[in-house]
Design an enzyme around this catalytic site. Structure first.
Site, PDB file in Angstrom:
ATOM      1  N   ARG A   1     -26.426 -12.378 -83.809  1.00  0.00           N
ATOM      2  CA  ARG A   1     -26.762 -11.554 -82.629  1.00  0.00           C
ATOM      3  C   ARG A   1     -27.482 -12.384 -81.569  1.00  0.00           C
ATOM      4  O   ARG A   1     -27.402 -12.093 -80.388  1.00  0.00           O
ATOM      5  CB  ARG A   1     -27.601 -10.328 -83.032  1.00  0.00           C
ATOM      6  CG  ARG A   1     -28.091  -9.502 -81.849  1.00  0.00           C
ATOM      7  CD  ARG A   1     -28.343  -8.045 -82.174  1.00  0.00           C
ATOM      8  NE  ARG A   1     -29.199  -7.861 -83.326  1.00  0.00           N
ATOM      9  CZ  ARG A   1     -30.539  -8.002 -83.312  1.00  0.00           C
ATOM     10  NH1 ARG A   1     -31.161  -8.298 -82.206  1.00  0.00           N
ATOM     11  NH2 ARG A   1     -31.232  -7.828 -84.415  1.00  0.00           N
TER      12      ARG A   1
ATOM     13  N   TYR B   1     -16.098   0.995 -60.910  1.00  0.00           N
ATOM     14  CA  TYR B   1     -15.464   1.352 -62.179  1.00  0.00           C
ATOM     15  C   TYR B   1     -16.083   2.653 -62.716  1.00  0.00           C
ATOM     16  O   TYR B   1     -17.310   2.791 -62.744  1.00  0.00           O
ATOM     17  CB  TYR B   1     -15.662   0.193 -63.166  1.00  0.00           C
ATOM     18  CG  TYR B   1     -15.079   0.452 -64.524  1.00  0.00           C
ATOM     19  CD1 TYR B   1     -13.701   0.508 -64.705  1.00  0.00           C
ATOM     20  CD2 TYR B   1     -15.904   0.644 -65.627  1.00  0.00           C
ATOM     21  CE1 TYR B   1     -13.170   0.755 -65.955  1.00  0.00           C
ATOM     22  CE2 TYR B   1     -15.371   0.889 -66.878  1.00  0.00           C
ATOM     23  CZ  TYR B   1     -14.004   0.946 -67.033  1.00  0.00           C
ATOM     24  OH  TYR B   1     -13.490   1.185 -68.264  1.00  0.00           O
TER      25      TYR B   1
ATOM     26  N   ASP C   1     -18.893  -7.070 -60.163  1.00  0.00           N
ATOM     27  CA  ASP C   1     -17.851  -6.932 -61.179  1.00  0.00           C
ATOM     28  C   ASP C   1     -16.623  -7.652 -60.619  1.00  0.00           C
ATOM     29  O   ASP C   1     -16.009  -7.210 -59.659  1.00  0.00           O
ATOM     30  CB  ASP C   1     -17.575  -5.436 -61.418  1.00  0.00           C
ATOM     31  CG  ASP C   1     -16.537  -5.190 -62.510  1.00  0.00           C
ATOM     32  OD1 ASP C   1     -15.678  -6.069 -62.727  1.00  0.00           O
ATOM     33  OD2 ASP C   1     -16.571  -4.107 -63.118  1.00  0.00           O
TER      34      ASP C   1
ATOM     35  N   LYS D   1      -9.878  -7.637 -69.860  1.00  0.00           N
ATOM     36  CA  LYS D   1      -8.778  -7.651 -68.897  1.00  0.00           C
ATOM     37  C   LYS D   1      -8.187  -9.069 -68.810  1.00  0.00           C
ATOM     38  O   LYS D   1      -7.645  -9.536 -69.786  1.00  0.00           O
ATOM     39  CB  LYS D   1      -9.272  -7.122 -67.555  1.00  0.00           C
ATOM     40  CG  LYS D   1     -10.097  -5.810 -67.668  1.00  0.00           C
ATOM     41  CD  LYS D   1      -9.272  -4.640 -68.180  1.00  0.00           C
ATOM     42  CE  LYS D   1     -10.093  -3.464 -68.698  1.00  0.00           C
ATOM     43  NZ  LYS D   1     -11.099  -2.927 -67.814  1.00  0.00           N
TER      44      LYS D   1
END
Ligand SMILES: *Cc1c(COP(=O)(O)O)cnc(C)c1O
Length: 390
Positions: free
Chosen positions: A59, A112, A183, A208
């Site tokens: 992590r 978004y 973004d 994407k």
């Protein structure tokens, strides 16, 4: 129209491989492990004291994830980058690192939908206010900035494909001492490098174009060492949306073909957009490449755009008759996709962003994949013919 900027050493980035530690493998190994043990007490305590940096627990730090972060940082011209389990994990962790109760965010319209919903639910409950502005209206952005903590950008946006002058907006933020964040999923670093335009932090849904094969959900944020350190200090470990080693490995593989894929998406989508624009049944095509010129800093266009049908077209029949374009919401992969606006407008999610997002009921969004322009155009023509007979 474009070539993709080449101020960076693209060749060294996309061919990056291990530097001799792993038998000169062309592809770095997947460190599919949650933890790393220490050789002795002394080593353990130097790591805990921060005198030595090495993986302890995935992590925090994992070498495969780190390899992807370094590749992406280089592509964006950033000092550092942090990988996340999704684009939304990257967005929420980054935003929450720069605001607290009582603060205000200025965001461009049509962001978004799940970012819009994050702002309208969790952030709202935390008493963090969001002012939406038209990103094309620099005066409106300038007058909203005084007293704000964060300018949240997305350009081009992912339904109406509104493209902003990112450099000008970043300069406004800087003048008002406001941190800026963008973004950049639509353009990818191949066509737009916002940090070179003055933006502080750049975020991607790596699900994407960075991945490019529709087999990964991931996100990443890149920026200066100091800004990334701020995210790394709290939101990254404590919210814990860590990118997995296997997904990072798939993303490294995806990045190697990013330039080839982006050029192919661009060429096919632009040609299809131009042909659609000439059809009687089409009212408007929303594709930044159809304007006289692209905003400064946007060096090419991707495979995602939308168009609005004239009244009277049976959009359901059109969508159902398409064979190569599948009905599906994501984008950025090898495959072509269609999303009818009238379907999205039915979504029950709260707050309902469909209108805020700029979705017209007669619009459809296409993602133009890698199947080839002529095959895709034939698919569209045949579906239009079938729809007009239904
Ligand atoms: C998909 C997407 C996101 C969210 O990314 P996930 O990886 O799905 O969490 C953010 N921004 C844009 C523009 C997107 O298309």
């Amino acid at each position: 129209m474009s070539s993709g900027a080449d101020p960076f050493d693209l060749a060294s980035i996309i061919t990056a491989h291990d530097d001799g530690n792993f038998a000169d493998a062309v592809v770095p190994p997947i460190f599919q492990t949650s933890l790393f043990t220490f050789s002795d007490y002394d080593e353990m305590i130097t790591v805990y004291r921060g005198e030595k940096v090495r993986p302890t627990y995935t992590r925090g730090l994992n070498p495969t994830v780190r390899a992807f972060e370094e590749m992406l940082a280089k592509l964006e011209g950033a000092e550092d980058a942090l990988g996340f389990a999704s684009g939304m994990a990257a967005i929420s962790s980054s935003v929450l690192s720069f605001v607290e109760p009582g603060d205000r965010i200025v965001a461009v319209k049509h962001v978004y939908p799940d970012a819009f919903r994050l702002f309208g639910t969790i952030l709202k409950r935390m008493k963090i206010e969001v002012t939406y502005v038209d990103g094309r209206d620099e005066e409106a952005v300038a007058s909203a900035l005084p007293g704000a903590k964060l300018l949240y950008l997305e350009s081009p946006t992912s339904w109406v494909m509104e493209a902003h002058d990112v450099g000008a907006l970043a300069a406004l933020a800087k003048r008002h001492g406001v941190v800026s964040m963008i973004d950049n999923s639509w353009a990818s670093p191949f066509f737009q490098r916002p940090l070179t335009l003055g933006v502080d932090l750049v975020i991607h849904s790596a699900s994407k174009y960075l991945g490019g094969h529709s087999d990964v959900v991931a996100g990443i944020v890149a920026g200066s060492k100091d800004m990334i350190a701020r995210i790394k200090a709290e939101a990254y470990p404590y919210l814990g949306g860590k990118l997995s080693p296997f997904d990072a490995w798939l993303l490294i593989r995806g990045l190697r073909t990013l330039p080839l894929r982006m050029r192919a998406h661009e060429a096919s989508a632009l040609e299809i957009a131009r042909r659609l624009q000439k059809l009687d049944v089409v009212e408007t095509v929303c594709h930044p490449g159809l304007a006289n010129r692209l905003p400064a800093g946007l060096n090419g266009t991707s495979g995602l755009f939308s168009f609005i049908f004239r009244e009277g077209v049976d959009i359901r029949a059109f969508a159902d008759h398409l064979k190569l374009f599948k009905l599906g919401v994501s984008w950025g992969g090898h495959e072509s996709l269609i999303v009818p606006g009238e379907v999205v407008l039915q979504q029950k999610a709260q707050p309902n962003s469909a209108h805020a997002f700029g979705i017209h009921a007669r619009s459809v969004r296409l993602h133009v994949g890698l199947e080839g322009t002529e095959a895709l155009w034939r698919d569209i023509e045949e579906a239009l013919a079938a729809a007009s007979q239904s």
